[in-house]
Design a protein around this motif. Structure first.
Motif, PDB file in Angstrom:
ATOM      1  N   ALA A 278     120.340  32.084   3.349  1.00 19.22           N
ATOM      2  CA  ALA A 278     120.995  32.841   4.424  1.00 19.22           C
ATOM      3  C   ALA A 278     120.393  34.232   4.581  1.00 19.22           C
ATOM      4  O   ALA A 278     120.369  34.775   5.683  1.00 19.22           O
ATOM      5  CB  ALA A 278     122.495  32.948   4.146  1.00 19.22           C
ATOM      6  N   CYS A 279     119.959  34.827   3.470  1.00 19.06           N
ATOM      7  CA  CYS A 279     119.528  36.234   3.499  1.00 19.06           C
ATOM      8  C   CYS A 279     118.022  36.391   3.314  1.00 19.06           C
ATOM      9  O   CYS A 279     117.511  37.511   3.337  1.00 19.06           O
ATOM     10  CB  CYS A 279     120.249  37.034   2.409  1.00 19.06           C
ATOM     11  N   MET A 280     117.298  35.289   3.093  1.00 21.07           N
ATOM     12  CA  MET A 280     115.860  35.312   2.796  1.00 21.07           C
ATOM     13  C   MET A 280     115.556  36.232   1.607  1.00 21.07           C
ATOM     14  O   MET A 280     114.623  37.037   1.632  1.00 21.07           O
ATOM     15  CB  MET A 280     115.057  35.727   4.038  1.00 21.07           C
ATOM     16  N   THR A 281     116.358  36.086   0.570  1.00 27.44           N
ATOM     17  CA  THR A 281     116.139  36.844  -0.665  1.00 27.44           C
ATOM     18  C   THR A 281     115.525  35.904  -1.700  1.00 27.44           C
ATOM     19  O   THR A 281     115.363  34.705  -1.448  1.00 27.44           O
ATOM     20  CB  THR A 281     117.474  37.403  -1.181  1.00 27.44           C
ATOM     21  N   ASP A 282     115.208  36.448  -2.868  1.00 29.12           N
ATOM     22  CA  ASP A 282     114.608  35.625  -3.927  1.00 29.12           C
ATOM     23  C   ASP A 282     115.351  35.797  -5.235  1.00 29.12           C
ATOM     24  O   ASP A 282     114.737  35.946  -6.285  1.00 29.12           O
ATOM     25  CB  ASP A 282     113.121  35.992  -4.092  1.00 29.12           C
ATOM     26  N   PHE A 283     116.671  35.770  -5.173  1.00 31.61           N
ATOM     27  CA  PHE A 283     117.446  35.875  -6.406  1.00 31.61           C
ATOM     28  C   PHE A 283     117.207  34.620  -7.237  1.00 31.61           C
ATOM     29  O   PHE A 283     116.900  33.548  -6.697  1.00 31.61           O
ATOM     30  CB  PHE A 283     118.939  36.016  -6.092  1.00 31.61           C
ATOM     31  N   LYS A 284     117.399  34.772  -8.550  1.00 25.93           N
ATOM     32  CA  LYS A 284     117.052  33.672  -9.465  1.00 25.93           C
ATOM     33  C   LYS A 284     117.967  32.452  -9.292  1.00 25.93           C
ATOM     34  O   LYS A 284     119.187  32.574  -9.269  1.00 25.93           O
ATOM     35  CB  LYS A 284     117.139  34.184 -10.903  1.00 25.93           C
TER      36      LYS A 284
ATOM     37  N   VAL B  91     123.978  40.952  -4.118  1.00 31.21           N
ATOM     38  CA  VAL B  91     124.509  41.388  -2.824  1.00 31.21           C
ATOM     39  C   VAL B  91     123.351  41.463  -1.824  1.00 31.21           C
ATOM     40  O   VAL B  91     122.306  42.037  -2.131  1.00 31.21           O
ATOM     41  CB  VAL B  91     125.216  42.752  -2.940  1.00 31.21           C
ATOM     42  N   ALA B  92     123.526  40.858  -0.669  1.00 29.85           N
ATOM     43  CA  ALA B  92     122.453  40.855   0.327  1.00 29.85           C
ATOM     44  C   ALA B  92     123.062  40.840   1.728  1.00 29.85           C
ATOM     45  O   ALA B  92     124.284  40.814   1.881  1.00 29.85           O
ATOM     46  CB  ALA B  92     121.559  39.647   0.120  1.00 29.85           C
ATOM     47  N   VAL B  93     122.191  40.862   2.720  1.00 25.35           N
ATOM     48  CA  VAL B  93     122.665  40.910   4.108  1.00 25.35           C
ATOM     49  C   VAL B  93     122.204  39.667   4.851  1.00 25.35           C
ATOM     50  O   VAL B  93     121.044  39.287   4.778  1.00 25.35           O
ATOM     51  CB  VAL B  93     122.122  42.163   4.835  1.00 25.35           C
ATOM     52  N   THR B  94     123.135  39.042   5.565  1.00 24.32           N
ATOM     53  CA  THR B  94     122.777  37.944   6.444  1.00 24.32           C
ATOM     54  C   THR B  94     123.258  38.308   7.848  1.00 24.32           C
ATOM     55  O   THR B  94     123.771  39.415   8.054  1.00 24.32           O
ATOM     56  CB  THR B  94     123.383  36.618   5.940  1.00 24.32           C
ATOM     57  N   TYR B  95     123.088  37.397   8.782  1.00 26.05           N
ATOM     58  CA  TYR B  95     123.485  37.705  10.163  1.00 26.05           C
ATOM     59  C   TYR B  95     124.281  36.565  10.762  1.00 26.05           C
ATOM     60  O   TYR B  95     123.975  35.403  10.515  1.00 26.05           O
ATOM     61  CB  TYR B  95     122.236  37.929  11.035  1.00 26.05           C
ATOM     62  N   VAL B  96     125.308  36.902  11.530  1.00 26.36           N
ATOM     63  CA  VAL B  96     125.912  35.883  12.377  1.00 26.36           C
ATOM     64  C   VAL B  96     125.312  36.075  13.769  1.00 26.36           C
ATOM     65  O   VAL B  96     124.886  37.177  14.120  1.00 26.36           O
ATOM     66  CB  VAL B  96     127.457  35.956  12.427  1.00 26.36           C
ATOM     67  N   ARG B  97     125.256  34.993  14.512  1.00 25.20           N
ATOM     68  CA  ARG B  97     124.556  35.023  15.798  1.00 25.20           C
ATOM     69  C   ARG B  97     125.509  34.736  16.938  1.00 25.20           C
ATOM     70  O   ARG B  97     126.340  33.837  16.838  1.00 25.20           O
ATOM     71  CB  ARG B  97     123.458  33.957  15.790  1.00 25.20           C
TER      72      ARG B  97
ATOM     73  N   GLY C 103     123.269  23.596   8.295  1.00 30.18           N
ATOM     74  CA  GLY C 103     124.628  24.060   8.031  1.00 30.18           C
ATOM     75  C   GLY C 103     124.740  25.488   7.514  1.00 30.18           C
ATOM     76  O   GLY C 103     125.822  26.063   7.506  1.00 30.18           O
ATOM     77  N   VAL C 104     123.625  26.102   7.102  1.00 25.29           N
ATOM     78  CA  VAL C 104     123.717  27.453   6.510  1.00 25.29           C
ATOM     79  C   VAL C 104     124.138  28.467   7.577  1.00 25.29           C
ATOM     80  O   VAL C 104     125.143  29.174   7.434  1.00 25.29           O
ATOM     81  CB  VAL C 104     122.397  27.853   5.819  1.00 25.29           C
TER      82      VAL C 104
END
Ligand SMILES: Nc1nc2c(ncn2[C@@H]2O[C@H](COP(=O)(O)OP(=O)(O)OP(=O)(O)O)[C@@H](O)[C@H]2O)c(=O)[nH]1
Ligand SMILES: [Mg+2]
Length: 405
Positions: free
Chosen positions: A22-28, A41-47, A310-311
């Motif tokens: 959802a956030c295009m991060t690389d957490f483990k 903690v990261a940022v995603t977007y609703v559209r 579904g994400v």
């Protein structure tokens, strides 16, 4: 940032994979329990369709983004450590990390729908664990956590109601405001539990439990991401989940597929817009034969079958359909639709359906609400009063004694 989503579930259900997608991060990520200990903690977007298209203007977004007429509104995502049954009594990593969920407005429960991990998150034969059990225990754990917060102070609270006729909703609000729980949430839970606020000193333990159970549903609603839907054992369980929880939003999800598609889009190999049920191959020469086969299979067995990974879908549906939030754009000049610096449709805010013009002013700044005079609807250029209920996509100028927006 306004809106927060908590990502919860047992270990290894795919919470971090979902967050990364959802956030295009690389957490483990790992196929063993408790890969995550400290919350990510990261940022995603609703559209949502952007007002720029309705007004036919070119916008300059500031607090959000606009891509091809779709406004992307940032939402905070909090991915916490896995919860195991008995966490509120200290099992697993205990319930400390539940505190990481204090600010969440909604919880997305990531369920391993394929049934290939047990309740502790250890790998078991695919299909051998029943994911329905996971839903029940998670709801109970979150409720127990809230209950422990209220119970710790209940003697003092009920004592003050009795001795000083103190208002129970005020005392509870003091206690629970840190959990992002409002007075409206508390009053609704008291009412729905069939309890009387004035008689709070006489509430039994069961009454307090009933109140907290409802409060949890009101203030921290849980929706279900039926994850790992790409695995063969998941389909049957998805149907069972939907049947068992008809009043809850249940969305089939593949965090794995979403991340793979977004990664390939980032590399320019495909063009994929999150939320879509299709993609376009831009550079077929960069795909190995087995990758091409996998992509074809993913399109047929997942995207077309379930309408997407579904994400993005669960985020949009959670915010707009399930929680009934609306998007409203404040502007300084209702003719040019710009802020003081000439940026067109710079900001957008998510507010609950039913928000009035004056309440919206308060979302932007308390001062604006306190000195609110009236507002102007940029579509009609008409004045609207403090009590006018706003609609999704409204563009509003607030006129106040202290300044305008
Ligand atoms: N097939 C499939 N596997 C997935 C999916 N999502 C996650 N996984 C796998 O599930 C395992 C656990 O993923 P994580 O994202 O680390 O799970 P978690 O819930 O964050 O786990 P903890 O941090 O330990 O609580 C990894 O092996 C992932 O690759 C999915 O959508 N499909
Ligand atoms: Mg994790």
């Amino acid at each position: 940032m306004g809106f927060s989503v908590g990502v919860v579930g047992k270990p290894s259900s795919g919470k971090t994979s979902f967050t990364n997608a959802a956030c295009m991060t690389d957490f483990k990520v790992g196929n063993y329990p408790f890969t995550t200990i400290q919350a990510n903690v990261a940022v995603t977007y609703v559209r949502t369709p952007c007002a720029c298209r309705v007004f036919g203007v070119k916008d300059n977004p500031k607090n959000s983004a606009c891509i091809d007429g779709i406004r992307m509104i940032p939402v905070k995502m909090i991915d916490v450590a896995g919860l195991v049954p008995g966490a509120h009594e200290g099992k697993g990593l205990g319930n400390q990390f539940l505190d990481d969920l204090r600010q969440a407005d909604v919880l997305i429960h990531i369920v391993d729908t394929s049934g290939s991990t047990n309740s502790e998150g250890q790998e078991v034969a695919a299909g051998s664990h029943d994911p329905l059990e996971d839903v029940k225990f998670l709801e109970d754990e979150v409720t127990e956590w809230m209950f422990s917060v209220v119970q710790k102070d209940w003697r003092r609270i009920s004592g003050r109601v009795k001795a000083e006729s103190a208002k129970v909703d005020e005392l509870l609000l003091e206690k629970l405001t840190g959990l992002n729980i409002s007075r409206a949430h508390i009053l609704k839970a008291i009412r729905d539990a069939g309890l009387k606020a004035e008689a709070a000193d006489k509430w039994t333990d069961d009454d307090v439990k009933k109140f907290v159970t409802i409060l949890r549903k009101v203030a921290k609603p849980i929706i279900i991401a039926a994850n790992k839907i790409d695995r063969p054992t998941a389909e049957q369980n998805l149907k069972r989940l939907e049947k068992a929880y008809p009043d809850t939003l249940v969305v089939p999800v593949s965090a794995l597929a979403e991340k793979a598609l977004r990664d390939m889009d980032k590399k320019g190999i495909i063009k994929y817009i999150p939320g879509n049920d299709d993609f376009e191959i831009l550079q077929p020469e960069r795909l190995k034969e087995n990758e091409r086969t996998q992509l074809d299979k993913l399109k047929k067995d997942l995207l077309k079958k379930y309408g997407g990974t579904g994400v993005q879908g669960i985020l949009n549906r959670a915010v707009f359909e399930y929680l009934h939030m609306i998007a409203v754009y404040p502007v300084h000049d209702p003719n040019s639709l710009s802020d003081g610096d000439g940026n067109v449709l710079p900001d957008v805010y998510l507010v609950p359906e039913g928000t009035t013009a004056k309440e919206f002013a308060g979302v932007i700044h308390t001062d604006l609400m306190e000195s609110f005079i009236h507002a102007i609807d940029a579509r009609t250029k008409m004045r609207i009063s403090d009590k006018t209920v706003l609609k999704n996509g409204d563009v509003i100028k607030i006129v106040s004694a202290k300044g305008t927006k």
